[in-house]
Design an enzyme around this catalytic site. Structure first.
Site, PDB file in Angstrom:
ATOM      1  N   GLU A 168       0.818  -1.218   0.000  1.00 16.78           N
ATOM      2  CA  GLU A 168       0.000   0.000   0.000  1.00 16.78           C
ATOM      3  C   GLU A 168       0.850   1.265   0.000  1.00 16.78           C
ATOM      4  O   GLU A 168       0.481   2.271  -0.610  1.00 16.78           O
ATOM      5  CB  GLU A 168      -0.970   0.007   1.191  1.00 16.78           C
ATOM      6  N   ALA A 187     -10.689   0.014   2.891  1.00 13.93           N
ATOM      7  CA  ALA A 187     -10.237   1.269   3.495  1.00 13.93           C
ATOM      8  C   ALA A 187      -9.248   0.988   4.619  1.00 13.93           C
ATOM      9  O   ALA A 187      -8.255   1.703   4.791  1.00 13.93           O
ATOM     10  CB  ALA A 187     -11.427   2.057   4.033  1.00 13.93           C
ATOM     11  N   ASP A 188      -9.524  -0.084   5.359  1.00 18.52           N
ATOM     12  CA  ASP A 188      -8.700  -0.445   6.513  1.00 18.52           C
ATOM     13  C   ASP A 188      -7.220  -0.565   6.147  1.00 18.52           C
ATOM     14  O   ASP A 188      -6.341  -0.253   6.936  1.00 18.52           O
ATOM     15  CB  ASP A 188      -9.180  -1.778   7.111  1.00 18.52           C
ATOM     16  N   HIS A 206     -11.985  -5.095   8.205  1.00 19.01           N
ATOM     17  CA  HIS A 206     -12.590  -4.948   6.871  1.00 19.01           C
ATOM     18  C   HIS A 206     -13.844  -4.093   6.964  1.00 19.01           C
ATOM     19  O   HIS A 206     -14.774  -4.261   6.182  1.00 19.01           O
ATOM     20  CB  HIS A 206     -12.945  -6.314   6.275  1.00 19.01           C
TER      21      HIS A 206
END
Lengths: 352, 320
Positions: free
Chosen positions: B57, B81-82, B124
């Protein structure tokens, strides 16, 4: 991007060709200019004239200049805190250095950021953030963009120290570069200490260059105190990347001949280490090499020194006359889409 | 009929079609079409422009920033998003500071599949809009409707600054519309989703639908509840909120995210400081509980605000 200074013609990658001595001399002069400039800023720091930190590249100018000199217009360079020589060779103006250190609003960062956190991204020179390893993937993205845009034979160079090899960002970007087969040249200067932490508390692999194998990229090792070796190895790595050879992983070995910053007396560096080969000052070694090869006589070398001092004095004098940023004229807008900025009042764009 | 998820896919397809600077980068988004199929068939239709990334990421974000600096318009899909917190440094320190520091803009769109669904658990389900909104230099969009998912994603790609696009996973398949819109409110403008005179609910994303259901319930008892869909968290349309509170005199801010220092706190801070004299009752807020998001549907259904808890809060607000 080319500065105002007389040395600014872009030299290209070195090899042991007929013009090697010319490249070597040019590289030496950038190193000398960087050393003189940093010593001046350090002196101003000790005199209380500099706000914030001062970080110098003493002892690793050969590595840095070899990186900057191998790059050309259209390439990308992400320098770190000890890359004054490489910045100059890449084309950064000495004024960008002095204006930023002195906090002038006419500098490239306009007083919004300082010291080593300067750059001109439109001209391929990235302004580093402080988080180590974070610039690598940014360079990857710029090279990806070049691929999308059909720009060929450009190279991106990233400068890092031994400490940055311990970060997650380091792992992610070198792996990403390998997966995309990008023309990325990673130059790791192993100067034995990350701030005060010796490499024994940073990693336990026998040699940092062994990490290249794990990423499937080509590794190179070089003696960072030897300018000729740096020009050859780093220049060669840049050339290989430029010709489509994928990411290149260079580990240059040296010793930091300064504190982490000018605030740091580096008492933790054992004096006996300074007496080893690692502790050689690459600038003196290069100058001696020029003398012994008779690539320049004593008068010429002396003139180069004088010229460096003159350039630095002029740049500092000019920068000291420049105005500091004015909070009342600051627009306090973090977005280029000005209408989307939050806040009480948005001022017109800055016209410095 | 078109779903919220299909609207997101359609917007990306249109962005790729219209603008050669656009490309999409994320995990499993190529031939596989993405964990939620938000990029289904796009890799096939746009060869070389919908790229699978390694599970990195930080590097995903960093490379998008670099590409944007060189004139591209990357869309990054975070799988959840997490996971964007692994790329947090690049988003908040690199992307968000770039323009201010260097004068070079950073037109990236980061898609964050956000919010809870039953059984998704602590990693999640997160809603991270407040976290990112805290940082200067970022724009935060939280579409609640199919139409907004489409038009706001297209607008996000067109904006010259980093946009964090919080799309709600709960709405992906549930929410449907007849067709895609031809025109839309601009970013930065809230929408009055339901007009009312007795109290204002200020909310966004999936909670808009819970608030509308609560308003329906109270309408049966004669209360008229106004529901404001903020649409964009940053910039926040304080004017629309204050104008509504001027009409109703009562405000409840609702968010699915955690309570501490979040969007609801920001909304009420603005109402209290800029519109204190408009209030007929103390302002109220309703958020998830201050724990990680639970796995089991029984716990999850109580962890987050729902139409039921919103209507309970509204009754209290109306009594005050």
């Amino acid at each position: 991007m080319k500065g105002m200074l007389p040395l600014s013609e872009a030299p290209h990658a070195a090899g042991r060709t007929s013009d090697f001595s010319e490249t070597y001399r040019r590289a030496y002069r950038w190193m000398l200019l960087a050393r003189v400039a940093e010593e001046k800023i350090a002196s101003l720091y000790r005199g209380g004239k500099i706000t914030g930190g001062v970080f110098v590249g003493r002892g690793q100018e050969a590595i840095s200049v070899a990186t900057g000199i191998a790059l050309r217009d259209g390439d990308i360079f992400a320098p770190l805190i000890r890359d004054q020589a490489g910045r100059l060779a890449f084309g950064e103006s000495l004024l960008d250095f002095t204006l930023t250190y002195l906090g002038a609003r006419s500098g490239p960062m306009r007083g919004r950021d300082g010291n080593v956190h300067r750059g001109r991204p439109r001209e391929g020179l990235l302004p580093m953030i402080s988080h180590l390893g974070a610039m690598g993937s940014v360079v990857n993205g710029m090279l990806l963009a070049h691929r999308f845009q059909g720009k060929k034979h450009t190279v991106g160079a990233v400068s890092l120290g031994d400490g940055a090899t311990s970060t997650g960002a380091f792992h992610e970007f070198i792996n990403q570069a390998a997966v995309e087969n990008l023309p990325l040249v990673l130059v790791i200067t192993n100067n034995q200490f990350a701030y005060s932490t010796p490499t024994s508390r940073q990693f336990v692999c026998a040699d940092l260059v062994d990490k290249a194998i794990g990423y499937g990229v080509r590794g190179h090792s070089v003696d960072g105190t030897d300018l000729a070796a740096c020009l050859e190895t780093i220049g060669g790595a840049v050339q290989t990347a430029r010709e489509g050879g994928g990411p290149q992983f260079v580990v240059a070995t040296s010793l930091r001949l300064s504190g982490h910053g000018e605030h740091d007396d580096s008492h933790y560096i054992p004096p006996q280490l300074r007496e080893t080969h690692l502790g050689r000052d690459c600038l003196s070694v290069a100058e001696e090499h020029i003398r012994s090869q008779k690539w320049a006589d004593a008068t010429t070398i002396e003139a180069w020194h004088r010229d460096s001092h003159t350039q630095v004095e002029e740049a500092v004098a000019h920068s000291l006359r420049e105005a500091a940023p004015d909070p009342a004229r600051e627009d306090w807008c973090a977005l280029s889409s000005r209408h989307l900025q939050e806040g009480p009042e948005i001022h017109p764009p800055l016209k410095y | 009929m078109i779903t919220y998820l299909e609207a997101i896919r359609e917007a990306q397809s249109e962005a790729l079609e219209k603008d050669p600077r656009v490309y999409i980068y994320g995990q499993d988004i190529g031939n596989f079409g993405g964990a939620f199929k938000a990029t289904k068939n796009l890799a096939h239709r746009f060869p070389g422009r919908v790229l699978d990334s390694p599970i990195s990421e930080d590097a995903m974000m960093g490379s998008a920033i670099g590409a944007a600096m060189q004139g591209m318009r990357p869309i990054v899909e975070m799988q959840f998003a997490d996971f964007s917190t692994v790329g947090f440094n690049q988003i908040v320190n690199q992307a968000a500071t770039l323009f201010w520091r260097s004068g070079v803009s950073c037109p990236i769109t980061v898609r964050l599949p956000s919010g809870g669904t039953p059984g998704s658990g602590p990693f999640h389900s997160q809603s991270l809009e407040a976290l990112y909104a805290h940082y200067p230099g970022l724009i935060l969009l939280t579409p609640a409707t199919v139409e907004d998912a489409y038009s706001m994603l297209l607008e996000a790609v067109a904006i010259d600054d980093p946009v964090i696009f919080c799309e709600h996973k709960y709405l992906y398949y549930h929410l449907k519309a007849e067709s895609l819109p031809k025109e839309a409110l601009p970013v930065g403008k809230a929408r009055i989703s339901r007009a009312g005179r007795d109290a204002t609910v200020v909310t966004y994303s999936a909670m808009v639908h819970e608030a509308l259901a609560a308003a329906d319930e109270l309408a049966a008892e004669g209360w008229e509840i106004e529901v404001i869909d903020l649409r964009s968290i940053k910039p926040l349309d304080t004017d629309t909120v204050l104008a509504s509170v001027a009409r109703t005199g009562r405000v409840l801010a609702v968010g699915e995210a955690w309570p501490w220092g979040g969007v609801t706190a920001e909304v009420l801070a603005r109402v209290s400081t800029e519109g204190f004299n408009l209030l007929d009752a103390p302002p109220m807020r309703l958020n998830s509980k201050d724990t990680p998001v639970p796995f089991h549907p029984n716990l999850w259904g109580t962890h987050r605000p729902t139409a039921r808890t919103i209507s309970l809060a509204l009754r209290e607000l109306l009594r005050a």
